[in-house]
Write an enzyme that holds these catalytic residues in place. Sequence first.
Site, short mmCIF file in Angstrom:
data_model
loop_
_atom_site.label_atom_id
_atom_site.label_comp_id
_atom_site.label_asym_id
_atom_site.label_seq_id
_atom_site.Cartn_x
_atom_site.Cartn_y
_atom_site.Cartn_z
N ASP A 462 30.80 42.35 40.18
CA ASP A 462 30.65 43.06 41.45
C ASP A 462 31.18 44.49 41.31
O ASP A 462 31.97 44.79 40.40
CB ASP A 462 31.35 42.33 42.60
CG ASP A 462 32.86 42.24 42.43
OD1 ASP A 462 33.32 42.00 41.30
OD2 ASP A 462 33.59 42.44 43.43
N ASP A 494 33.31 49.91 35.22
CA ASP A 494 34.07 48.92 36.00
C ASP A 494 33.09 47.95 36.64
O ASP A 494 32.69 48.14 37.77
CB ASP A 494 34.91 49.65 37.05
CG ASP A 494 35.79 48.74 37.90
OD1 ASP A 494 35.88 47.56 37.59
OD2 ASP A 494 36.37 49.24 38.89
N GLU A 527 35.82 40.44 42.71
CA GLU A 527 37.06 41.11 42.29
C GLU A 527 37.36 42.33 43.15
O GLU A 527 38.49 42.56 43.57
CB GLU A 527 36.97 41.51 40.82
CG GLU A 527 38.30 41.89 40.19
CD GLU A 527 38.63 43.38 40.25
OE1 GLU A 527 39.73 43.75 39.79
OE2 GLU A 527 37.82 44.19 40.76
N GLU A 528 36.33 43.11 43.42
CA GLU A 528 36.54 44.34 44.18
C GLU A 528 36.87 44.03 45.65
O GLU A 528 37.23 44.92 46.41
CB GLU A 528 35.32 45.26 44.10
CG GLU A 528 34.96 45.72 42.69
CD GLU A 528 35.99 46.63 42.05
OE1 GLU A 528 37.08 46.85 42.64
OE2 GLU A 528 35.72 47.13 40.94
N1 BES Z 1 39.42 47.84 37.12
C1 BES Z 1 40.14 47.88 38.34
C2 BES Z 1 41.61 47.76 38.09
C3 BES Z 1 42.20 49.00 37.52
C4 BES Z 1 42.32 50.10 38.33
C5 BES Z 1 42.65 49.05 36.23
C6 BES Z 1 42.88 51.26 37.83
C7 BES Z 1 43.19 50.19 35.73
C8 BES Z 1 43.31 51.30 36.54
C9 BES Z 1 39.69 46.79 39.28
O1 BES Z 1 38.32 46.60 39.26
C10 BES Z 1 40.05 47.21 40.68
O2 BES Z 1 39.41 48.06 41.22
N2 BES Z 1 41.09 46.61 41.27
C11 BES Z 1 41.47 46.82 42.62
C12 BES Z 1 41.98 45.50 43.10
C13 BES Z 1 42.03 45.35 44.59
C14 BES Z 1 40.64 45.29 45.18
C15 BES Z 1 42.77 44.09 44.93
C16 BES Z 1 42.56 47.87 42.73
O3 BES Z 1 43.31 48.11 41.79
O4 BES Z 1 42.62 48.48 43.79
MN MN Z 2 37.37 48.21 40.31
#
Ligand code: BES
Ligand code: MN
Length: 845
Positions: A462, A494, A527-528
Amino acid sequence: MTDPETTPDGATNMRRALRTHGQDTDQQHENNQSTAPVLGSRIFAGTQGGEIIVWSFETYEEITRLQAHAGAVLGLCFSPDKDRLFSCAGDAIVNVWSTQSFDRLYSIYSTFDIGDVFCVTYSSLLDTVILGAQNTSLQWYDLSQKDIVPKPSLKSHPSLRRHRFFDSRGPGGITATRSNAAQPDDEDGQLLEIRKSSIIQYAHFGYVYCMALVKSPSFSEENVETLVTGGGDGAIKLWKVQQRDGLVSLTQSGVFENGDESILTIALKDTLLYAGKLEGEIDVWDLDARQRIQTFKAADVDILSLAVGYGYVFAGTANGRAKIFERHRRKTDWKAHDELILASALTENNGTPYLVTGGNDNCVAIWNLADFFGKQPSLTRQSNEVLLQSLSRFISFRTVSSRNEYNEDCRQGASWLRNLFKRFGAQTELLRTDSRHNPAVYACFKGKYPGGKRSLFYGHYDVVPADNDQDRWKTEPFSLHGRDGYLYGRGVSDNKGPILAAAYAIADLVATQQLRSDVVFLVEGEEESGSRGFEKLFKDNKHLIGDISWILLANSYWLNNDFPCLTYGLRGVVHATISIESGNTDMHSGVNGSNATHEPLKDLVTLISRVTDSSNHVSVPGFYDHIRPFTKQEEQWYGAISETLSQGDAMFPNPESLKSKWREPSFTVHGFTTSSSGVATVIPHRATVKVSFRLVPDQEAIEISEAFYQFVQSEFANLNSPNKLHIELGDPVDPWLGDPNNGLYQTLEEAIIEVWGLQKPVSPAKEGQHRRSVSKSLRRPLYIREGGSIPVIRFLEKELNAPAAQLPCGQASDNAHLENERLRLTNLYNAREIFKKVFMDLPDR
Ligand code: BES
Ligand code: MN
């Protein structure tokens, strides 16, 4: 950039563009001209600015950029053995280059001003360079004589002549600008002056625009080549290129009168000669019969470039359209460049046919012809090209999990991914426990030795929406576009690109029977959106996942754009939505507003202001209680990072800010909304705020979440407000800290060192080389943490009792969640190689 709708019939399904000039493609329309032949795994383009740019065909990255001429480069050709490149230009010079070292070997010029040199060719039989010029002459230089004839005096070098009376208009009305040339020096290679006897004046009654050498024995006498030239006079002329009395000579052996329209470009296929003309006609001549066998109107505007192959004629026009003909019948055409298509070449790379076009819009574009030819990519040889085609499809599914209207897109994306895994030989399932949530894709690849260790790759298909910032996207977010070595599209970094890198790595291992132990993929679709429903989905299907030794993720980024990293920490997160409501309707602030009124929004602002003090210290009791102390080993890693930082990349954040982002918690206020949408005379009856905390080890998300709940309640009680408080807490996400000393990280580190060539610097100019030495001082990847969060990573570790590691595929400039999200091709391909090694080499635990 071209929108996909303009590429018809699914032909040329993806355009990869390379910028020849400047940052923007929309500047200087008539000021950039490209000639773009292709050599094996490299693309060469000559520019209006006199440069020759060389790109890797594999990664579209620039290999080198030569300051080649003091005028627009108008023609390029290779020697048949591909060792030498010949370039001609508006500076009246032909240069000869080594395609290995990129050194300039020779610089060839005439004793008098011949204006622009429009075309150049090379006879390997006679080691002779032939050029056609604006002053209507044909000239040649026998390179076997270069050390015999006396050295020319510098006086006659074109860059030192004062009077130039040519102000040319080249094909398509382009004015070739001549900049002031520097004095010739060593870098110019050996200077070679064309002798007076090697010139045919007035070879045409017009500019000599194009030429080609015919070697076909059925047409030429043995060991005699025929030069074909096309001129501004509308004539095509044939010339025997022979050696007589030790001297190379050209003698006219035929002329095809074609009418008045200038011959702007020619292309040869066996004994057929195709001539593209001013005003859009293409003539086809049989050289054997010396007969015109066909003329057809290919466009309403000038034909500026032609390529012939695969039974088709490819034409580039003066209004930017690329056209494909079968005989005289048009099969397809599309807008390929903004204006002029100055060069077209056909080539094959890794078995895939391509058309390469150069325009005056600062772009060289690469068109995949596989679909047009109906050639299915073979399933056994999973080249990087096939990976790109898959990624292009994967990106096209609008798998936005936060919007219900994309549920069907998510389901289709998941089902497509499942089928890909299935084709690669996995046992697959779509896992869904709840119809409100997107399904997860499960795939299990069986290793050769059952009962050994088993690894899990976790990812998410997603993506976040792309319409908030739609006008800042340079290309359509849900279609993959390639530009300058980067792939652009929502989710490309991503997390769709990294997922496919891992999937294709496994496919490689399965196809070559090198997969020893099982690998399970679990790719979810929420996940997002905080991985809604994942816990249940996981627990319901735990029997499928089995006994896992290692957990692998690839969903983070490097610290900057150059240094490969390994991520060993992510922050946790607690989201909260707080509302305060009066129970009344909205009111008029003049009529009803008084000091006795408890305004919901004012209550809310006061409440939020109490969460942190002026130095961002969080006031929630116990908030800082479990944060780990800074360790010695950590200090060393920060040291290594700051050493690397000191090599001075502007993109690098300073180590102090990294430290605070990685190992300090933070509080963010995302936004307020009210029932009155901010009208200036209204007191809203309801106000809502979204906030979040990022958490670090060993803060427990659930504890912080509860403590925050209590804190807000008691602070609100202190306000003595009659309003109603409502708190909604998101699923708490624990912070995660990996163990960089375990076997998983060690295997990852070794693979990174090898694939990125960290220990042995490699010359970037090496043919087909996309593994580049990134830094002299970097001997191993940088160990980094991240400020972002992945909801399930800690959960998976606990549930499976196995350690996780994060391989960051992307660079700092990937722009995940933002406009123009991208991923560098080199990173994608190297990630595939890294996964291949890792899945092979992972130790037992
Ligand atoms: N890939 C990201 C996580 C991430 C963000 C890793 C920045 C390294 C640096 C993941 O897909 C994401 O966006 N996570 C969200 C999680 C939230 C929706 C609970 C985040 O970090 O805000
Ligand atoms: Mn993300």
